[in-house]
Design an enzyme around this catalytic site. Structure first.
Site, mmCIF file in Angstrom:
data_model
loop_
_atom_site.group_PDB
_atom_site.id
_atom_site.type_symbol
_atom_site.label_atom_id
_atom_site.label_comp_id
_atom_site.label_asym_id
_atom_site.label_seq_id
_atom_site.Cartn_x
_atom_site.Cartn_y
_atom_site.Cartn_z
ATOM 1 N N ASP A 57 0.849 -1.194 0.000
ATOM 2 C CA ASP A 57 0.000 0.000 0.000
ATOM 3 C C ASP A 57 0.890 1.252 0.000
ATOM 4 O OD1 ASP A 57 0.707 -1.079 2.524
ATOM 5 O OD2 ASP A 57 -0.940 -0.068 3.527
ATOM 6 N N GLU B 144 12.398 1.886 7.272
ATOM 7 C CA GLU B 144 11.359 1.030 6.693
ATOM 8 C C GLU B 144 11.657 0.617 5.257
ATOM 9 O OE1 GLU B 144 6.516 1.433 6.030
ATOM 10 O OE2 GLU B 144 7.778 3.221 6.141
#
Length: 536
Positions: free
Chosen positions: A299, A481
């Site tokens: 996403d 991340e």
């Protein structure tokens, strides 16, 4: 693998489970109604996720009643009201600080306690779903357990010797399946309407490999998860779909990502409303596809969209390579464990289901001209044109032939290999699961998948990824991340794009990197040291 007595469901997560009250599954939107909409649309918090993670300071019904009584008064201030009645989630980002001179491996080992959450920390009446045991979160804005993130974090926990956390998380996931019938996206009430890539079968293999618990212990949960993903499949006729399942015109059965709700995601409410307003499609369809995109873990990505950007998202129209590969693995695992338990009819049933899925994957998702597996648009009856790194998943679950694996390796090298590792896609869309970003889970899927076929590209990707992570760690003292694999003036940079700022921590980066460091004790990344303190 030996035959064993299967546990009763109540055996799972039993440590502390008896102290968990019936989970409160009301989402913040359900609970706070027009107050929720006001807070999210008026941007009381810069990040839409902040409010849905707040804990109420009092009884939620009384808070809503107070809002309704006060909101029309002349001196009412929404921000002040929220501050008075809600406690924002704790910000842990300032904790991610490496000691000067600390090695990359030691930094990762020292982060597991920082990323660990405890059952007694679950605030009352918040969106956080209580769990019986300790668990590891990704970090940054993500202060809850996530499904597929956890598998990649577990790779590192095992190498760090944290079998206590592996065992605790194993029982937490079993508890979630026993309680809700599936593993939600994360342990938040607003995540209950969807799951994530089904990697529990991979987790139980890891538990057994490291002596945490025998895989057969989790056969009831594997069966329950499979039932959730396949709900309604037996009644489908050719050309029909239901929730996660699609029956193709030729009778093949494959799966798609899905969310049971068709409203804006609560953690990204204003973002979704804005996206839907840019589309000519009915808004509820856009919301469903945005939610399904979140269920994919990607996403967001051009992978799910037509050429009109995120407003053209069509996730539910796409049969993904990775999802169907993971479900093939789940079917194989159930067959194997059923046979070990003496349930031969069940073993044969799931062996046949795995064969049928394998045949459908080869027939519909393998693209001979591309030399790769491509997602399939079942509504239009055509393959998706764009190559992305999900094409390595059939190698990871070992359903590829040697010839297919070789072709995929050639496609990866020619089209997705970057200086810093394996790229996510070939498209620069501005979304975070596209160029130029590289993600730890995709590196691991590619590396391990290629190793199954003794392909030397695996070691090239591992080397480049370790250099990428260690370079940023050496300059900034942290792991993040995602990473920019393409533009590297002055060294490695953190990734960018998407709906929120780059997050430090970071669970799956730590896990994959720690595993790769263990596998290559001579790699120069072991010599990387944090040069100075830098807060995230």
């Amino acid at each position: 693998m030996t035959d064993q007595k299967l546990p009763h469901r109540s055996d799972h997560g039993r440590v502390g489970a008896e102290r968990i009250a019936r989970p409160d599954t009301l989402t913040p939107a359900d609970r706070y109604q027009e107050l929720f909409v006001a807070v999210q649309t008026q941007r009381v918090f810069a990040d839409s996720k902040t409010f849905v993670d707040c804990a109420p300071r009092g009884d939620p019904e009384q808070i809503l009643d107070a809002y309704r009584a006060q909101c029309a008064t002349a001196d009412f201030e929404l921000g002040r009201f929220v501050q008075q009645h809600f406690l924002p989630p704790e910000d842990h980002t300032s904790h991610y600080v490496s000691d000067p001179g600390q090695s990359l491996k030691d930094h990762i080992d020292s982060l597991w306690p920082v990323l660990t959450r405890h059952p007694h920390e679950h605030p009352a009446n918040s969106s956080l779903l209580p769990l019986p045991n300790d668990y590891v979160v990704p970090g940054g804005r993500f202060g809850e357990l996530y499904y597929w993130d956890s598998y990649f974090a577990m790779l590192g926990l095992a190498e760090s010797g944290r079998h206590d956390l592996l065992r605790a998380m194993a029982d937490n996931f079993a508890y979630l399946i026993d309680t809700f019938g599936h593993i939600p996206n994360g342990n938040r009430s607003y995540y209950l309407s969807r799951s994530q890539p089904p990697v529990f079968a991979l987790m139980v293999e890891l538990f057994e490999q490291h002596g945490v618990r025998n895989a057969i212990h989790y056969l009831p949960q594997l069966l329950q998860e499979y039932s959730w993903w396949m709900e309604g499949a037996d009644e489908l006729r050719p050309g029909e779909c239901h929730r996660q399942c699609v029956r193709l015109e030729d009778g093949s059965l494959l799966n798609r990502y899905w969310d049971d709700r068709d409203t804006p995601r609560e953690e990204s409410y204003l973002e979704d409303v804005t996206t839907a307003a840019q589309s000519s499609r009915p808004h509820h369809e856009v919301y469903r596809d945005l939610r399904a995109g979140a269920a994919s873990g990607w996403d967001f990505s051009s992978r799910w969209c037509d050429d009109g950007g995120l407003a053209s998202i069509r996730t539910t129209a796409i049969l993904p390579v990775d999802l169907n590969s993971f479900l093939y693995k789940l079917e194989c695992q159930i067959s194997l464990l059923s046979k070990a338990h003496g349930q031969h009819e069940q073993a044969q049933l799931f062996r046949q289901r795995a064969r049928d899925r394998h045949a459908a994957i080869d027939r519909l998702l393998w693209n001979e001209s591309a030399g790769a597996w491509l997602d399939y648009d079942w509504q239009r009856g055509t393959p998706r044109k764009a190559l992305n790194t999900a094409t390595v998943t059939p190698l990871y679950v070992q359903l590829a032939t040697r010839g297919q694996a070789r072709r995929v390796s050639e496609a990866l090298r020619a089209r997705l290999l970057e200086e810093g590792g394996i790229g996510t896609s070939e498209c620069r869309s501005g979304e975070q699961w596209d160029q130029p970003n590289g993600w730890a889970p995709l590196q691991w899927l590619a590396i391990r998948g290629l190793r199954h076929y003794n392909d030397s590209l695996a070691e090239e990707i591992a080397d480049r990824w370790l250099c990428t992570v260690s370079d940023l760690y050496q300059r900034e003292g942290k792991l993040v991340e995602k990473y920019d694999l393409v533009s590297r003036p002055g060294g490695t940079h953190g990734g960018h794009g998407g709906e929120y700022p780059l997050q430090d921590g970071f669970g799956w980066t730590n896990g994959v990197t720690r595993r790769l460091l263990h596998e290559d004790p001579g790699h120069k990344a072991h010599r990387a040291r944090a040069a100075h303190r830098k807060r995230g």
